[in-house]
Design a protein around this motif. Structure first.
Motif, mmCIF file in Angstrom:
data_model
loop_
_atom_site.group_PDB
_atom_site.id
_atom_site.type_symbol
_atom_site.label_atom_id
_atom_site.label_comp_id
_atom_site.label_asym_id
_atom_site.label_seq_id
_atom_site.Cartn_x
_atom_site.Cartn_y
_atom_site.Cartn_z
ATOM 1 N N GLY A 142 -2.717 -3.632 -1.198
ATOM 2 C CA GLY A 142 -1.285 -3.836 -1.124
ATOM 3 C C GLY A 142 -0.585 -2.662 -1.657
ATOM 4 O O GLY A 142 -1.273 -1.576 -1.823
ATOM 5 N N LYS A 143 0.744 -2.532 -1.510
ATOM 6 C CA LYS A 143 1.554 -1.365 -1.692
ATOM 7 C C LYS A 143 1.573 -1.027 -3.140
ATOM 8 O O LYS A 143 2.225 -1.929 -3.922
ATOM 9 N N LYS B 78 -3.626 -13.157 1.162
ATOM 10 C CA LYS B 78 -3.095 -13.001 2.415
ATOM 11 C C LYS B 78 -1.978 -11.920 1.894
ATOM 12 O O LYS B 78 -1.217 -11.904 0.907
ATOM 13 N N LYS B 79 -1.691 -11.446 3.163
ATOM 14 C CA LYS B 79 -0.477 -10.269 3.130
ATOM 15 C C LYS B 79 0.926 -11.157 3.103
ATOM 16 O O LYS B 79 0.927 -11.999 3.898
ATOM 17 N N GLU C 227 -2.197 -6.710 8.746
ATOM 18 C CA GLU C 227 -2.058 -7.034 7.406
ATOM 19 C C GLU C 227 -2.676 -5.912 6.726
ATOM 20 O O GLU C 227 -2.564 -5.724 5.378
ATOM 21 N N VAL C 228 -4.018 -5.495 7.215
ATOM 22 C CA VAL C 228 -4.588 -4.246 6.284
ATOM 23 C C VAL C 228 -4.500 -3.261 6.663
ATOM 24 O O VAL C 228 -5.374 -2.217 6.305
ATOM 25 N N ARG D 165 -2.334 -7.753 -3.192
ATOM 26 C CA ARG D 165 -3.490 -8.280 -2.328
ATOM 27 C C ARG D 165 -4.782 -8.598 -3.043
ATOM 28 O O ARG D 165 -5.634 -9.743 -2.718
ATOM 29 N N ASP E 228 3.502 -9.166 -2.864
ATOM 30 C CA ASP E 228 2.652 -8.320 -1.705
ATOM 31 C C ASP E 228 1.558 -7.768 -2.491
ATOM 32 O O ASP E 228 1.002 -6.802 -2.370
#
Length: 210
Positions: A43-44, A192-193, A28-29, A136, A134
């Motif tokens: 996140g992206k 969470k992702k 996830e990270v 975060r 997405d």
């Protein structure tokens, strides 16, 4: 400048007993990129998501069927209390950066002049939208609630935020914001992702019989 290598990040991200959970969280990270500013976007980083339409729709549409957040009894907090929560799977280094405001804020929800019922709907939908997009790290501005003359009614929204965020499975941690982000009247939230379908990740799917 905050610079993290992937190795440094994995060393401090997560301490759990289950090896599978460790692997999942590490995935996830894994996408963190160092920035020129003293912030890291978990996140992206993409175009900002407009939540205003969602917020208005949430007040009209009946989404209560899926909203498990309670607006009954709440344990009161004081206007100047600090809010903090950390899931057992979040390592101290991650939590420290969150409370110091060193992660880039990707979404914002302002609950000023909202009733408890309105705030309940908006917080639930905001969390759903953040995970879906997405996102975060976000910030929720709830206010200190210290302008109400009746002491029993002070910090009401803040008290519910402290309760609701703990009840959301997608929330990994939260902490009262730094002064320049609203201080004790706002809270950073770590989500969470989002889990992507196997067809998007290129992984094969298991055959399921119905």
């Amino acid at each position: 400048m905050l610079a993290l290598s992937e190795c440094d990040w994995f060393d401090e991200v997560l301490v759990v007993n289950d090896e599978d959970e460790t692997s999942l969280f590490a995935q996830e990270v894994a996408g963190i990129r160092p920035l020129k500013k003293s912030e890291v976007y978990l996140g992206k980083k993409g175009p900002e998501v407009d939540f205003s339409v969602r917020q208005r729709a949430a007040l009209i549409a009946n989404e209560a069927d899926n909203n498990h957040l309670s607006h009954d009894y709440v344990e009161k907090v004081e206007p100047n209390d600090m809010l903090e929560y950390k899931n057992a799977g979040v390592q101290e280094g991650v939590f420290k950066r969150l409370r110091q405001g060193k992660y880039g804020i990707e979404a914002r929800l302002d609950l000023h002049r909202r009733t408890v019922a309105q705030a309940r709907e908006q917080v639930y939908q905001f969390a759903e939208d953040c995970v879906r997009n997405d996102i975060r790290v976000a910030i929720i501005v709830h206010g200190k609630g210290d302008r109400t003359p009746d002491p029993d009614s002070q910090a009401m929204i803040k008290s519910y935020i402290n309760k609701w965020l703990r009840d959301l499975d997608n929330v990994m941690a939260f902490h009262s914001a730094q002064r320049h982000h609203g201080g004790l009247g706002a809270v950073y939230v770590l989500f969470k992702k989002a889990r992507k379908p196997a067809w998007k990740t290129g992984k094969s799917t298991k055959n399921v019989s119905f």
